[in-house]
Scaffold this active site. Structure first.
Site, PDB file in Angstrom:
ATOM      1  N   GLY A  71      29.953  48.418  35.257  1.00 33.19           N
ATOM      2  CA  GLY A  71      30.841  47.571  34.469  1.00 33.19           C
ATOM      3  C   GLY A  71      30.630  46.093  34.787  1.00 33.19           C
ATOM      4  O   GLY A  71      30.681  45.237  33.899  1.00 33.19           O
ATOM      5  N   GLN A 179      38.892  49.862  32.136  1.00 36.14           N
ATOM      6  CA  GLN A 179      40.028  50.716  32.481  1.00 36.14           C
ATOM      7  C   GLN A 179      40.618  51.420  31.264  1.00 36.14           C
ATOM      8  O   GLN A 179      41.466  52.291  31.410  1.00 36.14           O
ATOM      9  CB  GLN A 179      41.135  49.889  33.168  1.00 36.14           C
ATOM     10  CG  GLN A 179      40.747  49.354  34.527  1.00 36.14           C
ATOM     11  CD  GLN A 179      40.695  50.444  35.614  1.00 36.14           C
ATOM     12  OE1 GLN A 179      41.263  51.518  35.481  1.00 36.14           O
ATOM     13  NE2 GLN A 179      40.004  50.150  36.703  1.00 36.14           N
ATOM     14  N   CYS A 325      43.394  42.907  50.452  1.00 35.82           N
ATOM     15  CA  CYS A 325      42.760  43.028  51.765  1.00 35.82           C
ATOM     16  C   CYS A 325      41.415  43.727  51.685  1.00 35.82           C
ATOM     17  O   CYS A 325      40.543  43.497  52.509  1.00 35.82           O
ATOM     18  CB  CYS A 325      43.670  43.770  52.721  1.00 35.82           C
ATOM     19  SG  CYS A 325      45.129  42.796  53.064  1.00 35.82           S
TER      20      CYS A 325
HETATM   21  N1  PLP Z   1      36.365  45.565  35.109  1.00 41.17           N
HETATM   22  C1  PLP Z   1      37.472  46.241  35.450  1.00 41.17           C
HETATM   23  C2  PLP Z   1      38.748  46.016  34.679  1.00 41.17           C
HETATM   24  C3  PLP Z   1      37.451  47.118  36.531  1.00 41.17           C
HETATM   25  O1  PLP Z   1      38.558  47.779  36.884  1.00 41.17           O
HETATM   26  C4  PLP Z   1      36.224  47.302  37.239  1.00 41.17           C
HETATM   27  C5  PLP Z   1      36.160  48.169  38.423  1.00 41.17           C
HETATM   28  O2  PLP Z   1      37.094  48.274  39.192  1.00 41.17           O
HETATM   29  C6  PLP Z   1      35.090  46.587  36.810  1.00 41.17           C
HETATM   30  C7  PLP Z   1      35.205  45.726  35.743  1.00 41.17           C
HETATM   31  C8  PLP Z   1      33.791  46.731  37.508  1.00 41.17           C
HETATM   32  O3  PLP Z   1      33.164  47.964  37.195  1.00 41.17           O
HETATM   33  P1  PLP Z   1      32.027  48.545  38.152  1.00 41.17           P
HETATM   34  O4  PLP Z   1      32.713  49.107  39.347  1.00 41.17           O
HETATM   35  O5  PLP Z   1      31.364  49.617  37.347  1.00 41.17           O
HETATM   36  O6  PLP Z   1      31.101  47.429  38.452  1.00 41.17           O
END
Ligand code: PLP
Length: 387
Positions: A71, A179, A325
């Site tokens: 992502g 999400q 944290c």
């Molecule tokens: N965007 C959102 C809203 C996320 O919750 C996350 C991961 O927690 C990401 C982007 C990043 O995705 P990835 O873990 O596949 O890099």
């Protein structure tokens, strides 16, 4: 001890049908989909099938789906790619204060490179006001990037309305839907979305695979140089097994969305009700109804989120805290501050994110465990005892 997993916003379990779909690509079907021989051809077909599965779940065409490594890469590509490709037209980007760091840090980096940015505020529930977006648009605005659903407080944005504003002003609209997949029905065409990021591990596919939807006709500068994969736009031999898993997982998530959402909303609402009933001086963070079906985020006064998290872990329950944290910083979450919480209250926050694997029994166990943990921590808290 039976452990209960309630941190599905962090990552999800690979489900059996997804693993089953992936297995041949970890064993017998090992050809490189770029190869012209039979082994290559054998891999190419399922790769394109997975692309169609992702496209179908979004209301897109398969040639608008590009596989990425996660992502974060999808967000980086959408934002940096759009910024560089449109830099001659303008240099202003609009986003929100509650984006994931994959978006926020990317925009901040672009600011260091000469772009400018507006970070829209949100209300006490985490919602962006469409009027604020309208007012923030400048003649040189080239990109609006606003997440579909927040990873911490679960608030779901009025994306259609926001994207319509972008369209009316002929500005590209990107949404981080990492999400939202599996919980929010998406139709990129009807919603006027130009760019959309997703990540496999949030909906029961493996970690380390994602996708970017790029509406046909939208020009992005490429991010990853190399081979001619992904229609020459993203080099790198395809992560076959994970891509196949992601295709299967998104198909299942789409098919089962209604049924899962019903179950998740019932568990979520019982969890919120149970916590509010058993633990005084607790507040729900995020919107009561415009929220992800599996998301519970509460602030519990007079104690620290980290203490609650450790206490819950000892009780066998995996959750997450709102104070950052995990990222090595003691600052409370930027999302909780943006919805107006004080540092002190933001520090006492806990996120529990459910999946369809959870049961109502898990929820009751978690409420009872949290009540015990909070009672113990508060009994030791000088802040609580002073009240
Ligand atoms: N965007 C959102 C809203 C996320 O919750 C996350 C991961 O927690 C990401 C982007 C990043 O995705 P990835 O873990 O596949 O890099």
């Amino acid at each position: 001890m039976n452990r209960i997993y309630m941190d599905n916003a962090a990552t999800t379990r690979i489900t059996e049908p997804v693993l089953e779909a992936m297995m041949p690509y970890l064993t017998d079907v090992f050809g490189n989909p770029s190869s012209v021989h039979a082994f290559g051809r054998e891999a190419r077909k399922p790769l394109e099938q997975a692309r169609k599965q992702v496209a179908d779940a979004l209301g897109a065409q398969p040639n608008e789906i590009y596989f990425t490594g996660c992502g974060t890469e999808s967000d980086n590509w959408a934002i940096r790619g759009a910024a560089y490709a449109s830099a001659k037209k303008g240099k202003h980007i609009i986003t929100s204060q509650i984006e994931h760091h994959a978006v926020l840090h990317t925009v901040e980096q672009l600011e260091k490179e000469g772009f400018t940015a507006t970070y829209l505020p949100v209300d006490e529930f985490g919602l962006v006001n469409p009027d604020d977006l309208e007012k923030a648009i400048q003649p040189d605005t080239i990109l609006i990037t606003i997440m579909m659903a927040n990873n911490e407080i679960g608030t779901i944005q009025p994306i259609e309305q926001l994207a319509q504003i972008a369209k009316d002003h002929k500005i590209l609209f990107h949404t981080d839907a990492v999400q939202a997949i599996g919980s929010v029905k998406i139709d990129v065409k009807a919603m006027n979305i130009d760019l959309l990021s997703l990540s496999g591990h949030k909906f029961h596919a493996p970690k380390g695979v994602g996708a970017l939807y790029i509406r046909q006709g939208v020009k992005l500068q490429r991010l990853i140089y190399g081979g001619a994969q992904e229609r020459t736009q993203r080099g790198g031999t395809e992560n076959m097994a994970s891509i196949i898993g992601m295709g299967k997982a998104i198909e299942l998530a789409d098919q089962q969305m209604e049924q899962h959402n019903q179950k998740l909303c019932a568990m979520r609402d019982r969890m919120i009700e149970g916590i509010m009933e058993s633990i005084p001086e607790t507040r729900l963070n995020g919107h009561a109804t415009k929220r992800l079906p599996g998301n519970v985020n509460v602030s519990i006064r007079y104690i620290e989120g980290e203490g609650i998290l450790i206490g819950m872990d000892l009780e066998g329950i995996a959750a997450s805290s709102g104070s950052a944290c995990t990222s090595g910083s003691l600052d409370p979450s930027h999302v909780l501050l943006a919805i107006g919480l004080t540092h002190e209250i933001a520090h006492g926050s806990l996120r529990l994110t459910l999946s369809e694997d959870n049961t109502m029994e898990d929820v009751e166990i978690a409420i009872a465990a949290l009540t015990r943990v909070v009672t113990r921590l508060r009994s030791m808290s000088p802040l609580y005892n002073a009240n």
